[in-house]
Design a protein around this motif. Sequence first.
Motif, mmCIF file in Angstrom:
data_model
loop_
_atom_site.group_PDB
_atom_site.id
_atom_site.type_symbol
_atom_site.label_atom_id
_atom_site.label_comp_id
_atom_site.label_asym_id
_atom_site.label_seq_id
_atom_site.Cartn_x
_atom_site.Cartn_y
_atom_site.Cartn_z
ATOM 1 N N GLU A 98 0.835 -1.142 -0.013
ATOM 2 C CA GLU A 98 -0.081 -0.081 -0.125
ATOM 3 C C GLU A 98 0.939 1.217 -0.132
ATOM 4 O O GLU A 98 1.879 1.216 0.784
ATOM 5 C CB GLU A 98 -0.888 0.037 1.284
ATOM 6 N N LEU A 108 0.448 5.425 0.899
ATOM 7 C CA LEU A 108 -0.694 6.061 1.469
ATOM 8 C C LEU A 108 -0.419 7.835 1.085
ATOM 9 O O LEU A 108 0.773 8.371 1.170
ATOM 10 C CB LEU A 108 -0.526 5.941 2.975
ATOM 11 N N GLU A 165 -6.382 13.272 0.994
ATOM 12 C CA GLU A 165 -7.052 13.604 -0.032
ATOM 13 C C GLU A 165 -6.950 15.132 -0.614
ATOM 14 O O GLU A 165 -7.925 15.365 -1.479
ATOM 15 C CB GLU A 165 -8.676 13.833 0.706
ATOM 16 N N LYS A 172 -0.462 6.576 -8.395
ATOM 17 C CA LYS A 172 -1.402 5.867 -8.935
ATOM 18 C C LYS A 172 -0.714 4.825 -10.044
ATOM 19 O O LYS A 172 -0.868 3.651 -10.232
ATOM 20 C CB LYS A 172 -2.631 6.374 -9.492
ATOM 21 N N CYS A 187 1.425 2.134 -8.477
ATOM 22 C CA CYS A 187 0.390 1.350 -7.747
ATOM 23 C C CYS A 187 -0.171 0.206 -8.780
ATOM 24 O O CYS A 187 -0.150 -0.783 -8.716
ATOM 25 C CB CYS A 187 -0.583 2.003 -7.010
ATOM 26 N N THR A 215 -1.835 -0.812 -3.588
ATOM 27 C CA THR A 215 -3.350 -0.019 -3.499
ATOM 28 C C THR A 215 -2.804 1.215 -3.023
ATOM 29 O O THR A 215 -1.979 1.425 -2.363
ATOM 30 C CB THR A 215 -4.122 -1.002 -2.413
ATOM 31 N N LYS A 222 -4.120 4.382 -1.027
ATOM 32 C CA LYS A 222 -4.861 4.667 -0.006
ATOM 33 C C LYS A 222 -5.000 6.091 0.548
ATOM 34 O O LYS A 222 -3.788 6.520 0.056
ATOM 35 C CB LYS A 222 -4.661 3.710 1.239
ATOM 36 N N VAL A 223 -6.201 6.492 1.068
ATOM 37 C CA VAL A 223 -6.087 7.927 1.178
ATOM 38 C C VAL A 223 -6.588 8.257 2.551
ATOM 39 O O VAL A 223 -7.511 7.976 2.931
ATOM 40 C CB VAL A 223 -7.172 8.505 0.011
ATOM 41 N N GLN A 254 -7.088 9.334 11.735
ATOM 42 C CA GLN A 254 -7.340 8.111 10.531
ATOM 43 C C GLN A 254 -5.691 7.985 10.220
ATOM 44 O O GLN A 254 -5.783 6.578 9.556
ATOM 45 C CB GLN A 254 -7.858 8.809 9.423
ATOM 46 N N LEU A 265 -4.840 4.121 9.119
ATOM 47 C CA LEU A 265 -4.611 3.803 7.694
ATOM 48 C C LEU A 265 -3.176 3.074 7.614
ATOM 49 O O LEU A 265 -3.121 2.588 6.300
ATOM 50 C CB LEU A 265 -5.024 5.011 6.826
ATOM 51 N N THR A 267 -0.849 0.258 7.561
ATOM 52 C CA THR A 267 -0.755 -1.015 8.160
ATOM 53 C C THR A 267 0.775 -1.493 7.904
ATOM 54 O O THR A 267 1.424 -0.775 7.377
ATOM 55 C CB THR A 267 -1.865 -1.688 7.182
ATOM 56 N N THR A 277 1.766 -0.988 4.339
ATOM 57 C CA THR A 277 1.918 0.408 3.893
ATOM 58 C C THR A 277 3.621 0.659 3.693
ATOM 59 O O THR A 277 4.415 0.385 4.648
ATOM 60 C CB THR A 277 1.846 1.412 4.724
#
Length: 389
Positions: free
Chosen positions: A98, A100, A103, A114, A117, A123, A125-126, A139, A143, A145, A148
């Motif tokens: 992942e 991160l 937004e 992107k 990825c 992936t 993640k945002v 958050q 987020l 993990t 990441t």
Amino acid sequence: MVYKRPLVYFDNAATTQKPQIVIDAISEYYENYNSNIHRGVHYLSQQATDQFEQARKTIQHYINAKHSHEIIFTKGTTESINLVAQTFGMSFLNPGDEVLISEMEHHANIVPWKMICDLKRATLKVIPMNEVGELEFDQIERLITSKTKILAITHTSNVLGTINPIKKIIQIAHSKGVPVLVDGAQAVSHSKVDVQELDADFYAFSGHKMYAPMGIGVLYGKEEWLNKLPPYQGGGEMIGKVTFEEITYNELPFKFEAGTPNVEGVLGLEKAIQYIQSIGIEKIANYEQGLLNYLMDRMKEIPNIHYYGLSKEKVAVLSFNVGDIHPYDLGVILDQMGIAVRTGHHCAQPIMDKFNIPGTIRVSLALYNTKAEIDLFMDALKKAITMLE
Ligand code: PLP
């Protein structure tokens, strides 16, 4: 002057105007010691090389990097982020990993991640933000993990003006073993940036948003990280030895600087930094905050206004819409009155989606703007609204 009126330039987040000493530095280079660098034993080449490497040291000290070879010259923030996304991604991303981001990123800190990825089947993640344009801080921890691999986040939002608590964010990421790339495009000209104090692993910025020429930018990277990454582009300068069978690579920073660099840009960037230093970055920050407060105060005179980005910590960037008026229409009329503001999505479409709007009007101020210009802007804004309502 524009349209025979005095220009009020309030589009500084897009690019700043250039001080005379920056323009002079470029002319001086071409008039007196134009030459390719690192390659010649002749006088001009040595002089150009010395100036170029001196500029690297000025930039090192400006952001307090530990070593000058941690300063990599690029075309700008976009290229700096692409460099890390590609080289880090090719080396360290595996399917299921992942990346991160947040937004409130500019497309420059979304699209490169992107792309890599998708290539690596990782992936994206945002981290979400709230209605006033602040990151949902709690958050972040959730987020991150075990999958990441990197956090890429903006220091300051170009749309909302939000200054993120970047030091705390880096601490959280590091406590979980995750390196951090910071997009500093909107931060370096407004406040002191100390990459060692922040403990940033990578820090990207553009010259042209800090009074320097276009086409020059910087990627700061911690030595240990830059040594771990493979080269980005291949060509001259970045090699040690080349045969058709085998290639060895140059040491830092040259490993990441393939081909002839933007020498005039680097020299102009040095002058821009000296210009900022001659005024003092704290003084600039206070002055700009004063302008922002004055602008916010005067904006109370406008009914039916909706702001995007009212974070407690924010630079002098104000995004808004008035009633149902399309930002583009307002921007065009303001332009006719000599006021340059930005309208549109500001290369941050996810922010527009979040607020369900096509765009905003953005006023972004710099050290040479004045309260008198804000007064002119207010008069023009009121007239434009009357015309459109
Ligand atoms: N990141 C942010 C926050 C920006 O505001 C911008 C430009 O507006 C960029 C990245 C991209 O900068 P450049 O186009 O100079 O590469």
